[in-house]
Design a protein around this motif. Structure first.
Motif, mmCIF file in Angstrom:
data_model
loop_
_atom_site.group_PDB
_atom_site.id
_atom_site.type_symbol
_atom_site.label_atom_id
_atom_site.label_comp_id
_atom_site.label_asym_id
_atom_site.label_seq_id
_atom_site.Cartn_x
_atom_site.Cartn_y
_atom_site.Cartn_z
ATOM 1 N N GLU A 691 -34.902 67.724 66.908
ATOM 2 C CA GLU A 691 -36.105 68.505 67.203
ATOM 3 C C GLU A 691 -36.518 69.256 65.946
ATOM 4 O O GLU A 691 -35.718 69.999 65.357
ATOM 5 N N SER A 693 -38.377 71.901 64.911
ATOM 6 C CA SER A 693 -38.280 73.351 64.744
ATOM 7 C C SER A 693 -36.828 73.809 64.716
ATOM 8 O O SER A 693 -36.460 74.731 63.988
ATOM 9 N N ASN A 694 -35.974 73.164 65.508
ATOM 10 C CA ASN A 694 -34.558 73.524 65.517
ATOM 11 C C ASN A 694 -33.879 73.095 64.226
ATOM 12 O O ASN A 694 -33.027 73.796 63.692
ATOM 13 N N GLY A 701 -32.886 77.612 66.315
ATOM 14 C CA GLY A 701 -34.218 77.791 66.911
ATOM 15 C C GLY A 701 -34.536 76.775 67.976
ATOM 16 O O GLY A 701 -35.656 76.231 68.003
ATOM 17 N N CYS A 702 -33.618 76.490 68.867
ATOM 18 C CA CYS A 702 -33.884 75.514 69.924
ATOM 19 C C CYS A 702 -34.928 76.084 70.896
ATOM 20 O O CYS A 702 -34.735 77.158 71.468
ATOM 21 N N PRO A 703 -36.059 75.379 71.113
ATOM 22 C CA PRO A 703 -37.102 75.891 72.033
ATOM 23 C C PRO A 703 -36.786 75.653 73.497
ATOM 24 O O PRO A 703 -37.533 76.114 74.372
ATOM 25 N N ARG A 705 -33.670 76.290 75.018
ATOM 26 C CA ARG A 705 -32.486 77.044 75.441
ATOM 27 C C ARG A 705 -31.230 76.177 75.425
ATOM 28 O O ARG A 705 -30.370 76.284 76.290
ATOM 29 N N CYS A 711 -32.475 66.820 76.884
ATOM 30 C CA CYS A 711 -33.539 66.832 75.881
ATOM 31 C C CYS A 711 -33.647 65.460 75.232
ATOM 32 O O CYS A 711 -32.635 64.829 74.901
#
Length: 817
Positions: A691, A693-694, A701-703, A705, A711
């Motif tokens: 991902e 952003s992570n 920064g996992c969106p 949780r 996922c």
């Protein structure tokens, strides 16, 4: 602020009496008692039985000469007499006492000042004649006879070093020196010189310091005290030789004496000279020299620091200031070595200035950017011509750049300081540094087959000079623990403890980082070696306090077992042992270079062994005692080629969250896929996340949780199988624990309880991976296992999410031997 180096005045000649006074203050009264020092006659008479100052005396009664190391214990002269006598050794010693004449014994008549003429009668010539004239009566009657009166002496022998008396009024010498004077055939004009330089006559361990300056006398007494404290033997024969050279050359201080090179005499004189230099010197006095005795700084009286390779005066003074500033911040047993590395690197800058400038770089104000460019070209030339290695070139530039940066940080370039005229552009910038060399090979770790051969040949250590059970045990502990050689050599006797689980722990000191009481888990086999060594050392030194006893006492100059192995001793024994071995062969039958087998390579092998076993990088960093993970990574190798190969093998066995294979067929990854491996994904506890952003946030920064198995950005492969199993066990335990909990509200229990879908998804992933592996051949499964091991060495799990820590391997790894 660090001030400029303040040079003290050079020592003047009037400092010599002050040095003598200082040395005499350092000499303990008990030392003078051991030496049997007579201040009036200036004679040393240490006991022949003293372990360090004595010598073997001839077993024949009346003989004071040095004995040969034989069963008879006779000197050369008495041995010849015994052979001519035809008697047994026992009869010869019982019936043939040696008659000694013209020695320093005084006449037996009370208060008589004249010397005896024979050890048999122990009387002077006049009293011996009277004794014979009176019919040799009993001594008591002879001494009581009124005709037997004490006689005045004729004075001491004219030789300055002699403490004996003249035999008669017409002869200025004692009988032995009268014979020497006649044999010398020296003109009368040189009489005074001969008397001042001629040595005294040897008597057992007696040594005359008569005629020597007070400074030299104090130096000899202090040197003998220091050598005795260090348990170093000082044979009287060699000591007489040194004193003879001192007297013949009429030196004012010991440092001025010249002794023939490459002799035992020169070795002892040089060691005494270094001992005295460390005793009388101070840090302030050492600063005026270009060769420092580091004993003045408490860093070992045998260690030197030579600034003479730096040809420019300003560079020498700046380097001295840098060294003085660095000493308090250094730890360990090799501080002088680490500081000397700076001098060894700066000498190339000094040589470059000498080569490229007409003034040789003496005028610092004229230096500039062009001189830096000339320096970088010079070291590059040396590297291209093979005079230095590429790695050494990088080290030289790195140390030089650091020096030029830190002398400015010290304030030496401020107005009024010693480098105030040094231009600002005389500095190495970042782009001046050559690229750091990276190794793609196995590093310094020894191959498994080489380490096995070394361990198999450990019993042959007894056949090596200075090889012993202590050396063998030290090398075995080095191999098993991966500690630095000085950490093992200095282990105290009580270095083994047991943790709360009943396992053995090694307690040692990390001298390099000044850390005391470090603890290292060790296997039982290593603990048995240490226990066996402890018993042997205790039996060897039963009277020494356990708190002072060491585990590996050095074999010489160590009567109480309190002095540990020197690193040089371990290194020398190890090198002789390795050189005496047959060729070391690799698995393919080729020979492994023996020069690469050094004690420190066992530390790299220890790190590689743990890396191969899957020890986490941060755990291995703690085991190695490093502050930085980057330092730990230099101790083992996982090359890019091996990493790519491992990824290629595992990529066809990669699964998404549903358990479906992402790659339908095994093929080599494209170059951009390998790049994505580095920058397009981040590790999570039981797989990888792609991902964006992570990944950008480094896993923090996992969106979603951290719902990884639900996922679409989640990937996993067989290398994460242990983590998946551990995570499943954790989920099942948490579900059972929360189900039985009575102190939670229903909504909180529902929120905290793992979902059945997540448990089912994890089980599916595990089953699909296991089924996929079961369909492989034995050879393919072995390749997958090796690929998994390789990737785990480079994997760092992100700590930004709640995860399950993979099971750690046993830190007490056994060596393969």
């Amino acid at each position: 602020m660090t001030t400029a180096l303040q040079l003290v005045p050079a020592p003047a000649s009037d400092l010599l009496p002050a040095c003598a006074k200082r040395l005499r203050a350092l000499i303990r009264p008990e030392t003078l008692d051991v030496l049997n020092w007579d201040e009036k006659s200036r004679i040393l008479r240490p006991s022949p039985d003293h372990p360090f100052l004595g010598m073997h005396i001839c077993a024949r009664s009346g003989c004071w000469a040095a004995a040969r190391k034989t069963e008879l214990g006779l000197c050369s002269a008495c041995r010849s007499v015994w052979k001519r006598s035809g008697k047994t050794p026992e009869d010869f010693l019982a019936t043939e006492p040696k008659q000694i004449s013209n020695i320093s014994g005084g006449c037996a008549v009370p208060k008589c000042r004249r010397p005896w003429t024979s050890s048999r009668t122990q009387m002077c010539m006049r009293h011996r004649e009277l004794f014979t004239k009176l019919g040799r009566p009993p001594l008591e009657e002879f001494f009581a006879d009124p005709r037997v009166r004490p006689l005045p002496g004729f004075g001491l022998c004219s030789v300055d070093a002699c403490h004996r008396h003249q035999a008669n009024s017409s002869n200025p010498f004692c009988p032995p020196h009268w014979v020497r004077w006649q044999e010398a055939q020296i003109p009368d004009a040189d009489f005074e010189t001969w008397c001042r330089t001629e040595p005294g006559t040897a008597e057992s361990t007696a040594l005359s310091l008569r005629g020597l300056p007070a400074v030299v006398t104090a130096e000899i007494l202090y040197a003998l005290q220091a050598r005795t404290d260090a348990e170093v033997k000082t044979p009287p024969v060699l000591l007489r030789g040194v004193v003879r050279h001192l007297r013949e050359q009429r030196v004012e201080q010991f440092d001025d004496v010249v002794v023939p090179r490459n002799t035992h005499l020169a070795g002892m004189a040089n060691r005494m000279r270094r001992t005295l230099a460390a005793a009388v010197s101070t840090p302030e006095l050492e600063q005026i020299k270009d060769v420092w005795n580091m004993g003045a700084f408490g860093l070992g009286q045998w260690r030197k620091m030579d600034f003479t390779p730096l040809h420019q005066e300003w560079m020498r003074r700046a380097c001295k200031t840098w060294v003085l500033d660095e000493i308090p911040r250094r730890y360990g047993k090799n501080i002088p070595n680490g500081l000397s590395n700076m001098i060894l690197c700066l000498r190339y800058l000094s040589q470059s200035l000498v080569r490229s400038r007409q003034d040789g770089g003496a005028d610092m104000a004229a230096l500039g950017r062009s001189d830096i460019e000339a320096f970088t070209q010079y070291v590059a030339h040396l590297a291209h011509t093979g005079e230095i290695s590429a790695f050494h070139r990088t080290t030289i530039c790195r140390f030089t750049g650091r020096f030029l940066r830190e002398i400015r940080d010290l304030g030496l370039t401020r107005p009024g300081e010693i480098l105030a005229a040094l231009p600002d552009d005389f500095a190495l910038r970042r782009h001046d540094m050559p690229p750091v060399m990276t190794e793609e090979g196995p590093g310094r770790a020894l191959p498994k087959e080489i380490l096995s051969q070394l361990c198999e040949r450990l019993p042959t250590l007894d056949q090596i000079r200075d090889g012993s059970d202590d050396a063998r045990a030290a090398i075995e502990v080095l191999v098993d623990t991966g500690r630095r050689p000085d950490e093992i050599g200095c282990l105290p006797w009580d270095c083994l403890e047991t943790d709360e689980h009943g396992k053995s722990v090694l307690v040692y000191t990390d001298f390099k980082n000044n850390r005391v009481g470090c603890r290292l888990p060790i296997p039982d086999s290593t603990a048995e070696i240490i226990v066996r060594q402890k018993k042997a050392i205790r039996a060897r030194f039963p009277d020494t306090e356990l708190s002072k006893l060491v585990l590996f006492p050095r074999p010489r100059q160590n009567s109480e077992g309190t002095q540990p192995f020197r690193m040089q001793h371990i290194g020398n024994v190890h090198r002789r042992w390795v050189n005496a071995m047959p060729p070391l062969l690799l698995a393919d039958g080729t020979e492994f270079p023996k020069l690469e087998v050094v004690p420190y390579s066992y530390r790299h092998s220890y790190a590689q062994r743990h890396a191969d076993a899957g020890t986490l990088p941060d755990v291995l960093r703690e085991l190695m005692g490093h502050r930085s993970l980057q330092t730990t990574q230099t101790y083992y190798r996982v090359t890019e080629k091996r990493t790519r190969s491992a990824v290629d093998k595992l990529v066809s066995h990669q699964f998404d969250r549903h358990g479906n294979k992402i790659w339908t067929q095994a093929r080599q990854l494209l170059e951009h896929e390998h790049a994505r491996l580095r920058i397009g994904q981040v590790s999570v506890p039981y797989g990888i996340c792609v991902e964006p952003s992570n990944v950008k946030a480094g896993g923090h920064g996992c969106p979603f949780r951290f719902r990884c198995v639900g996922c679409d950005h989640f990937r996993t492969d067989p290398s994460y199988l242990p983590q998946l199993r551990t995570y499943l066990d954790t989920l099942l335990r948490d579900r059972e624990r929360l189900t039985a909990a009575t102190d939670l509200d229903a909504w909180a229990r529902t929120e905290a309880t793992p979902s059945e879908e997540e448990i089912k998804r994890i089980r599916t992933l595990i089953r699909r991976i296991e089924t996929d592996l079961d369909g492989l051949t034995d050879d393919e499964r072995e390749q997958i296992t090796e690929a998994t091991r390789t990737l785990r060495k480079t994997r760092a799990v992100s700590l930004g999410m709640p995860g399950v820590r993979p099971p750690e391997p046993d830190l007490r790894l056994e060596r393969d031997a």
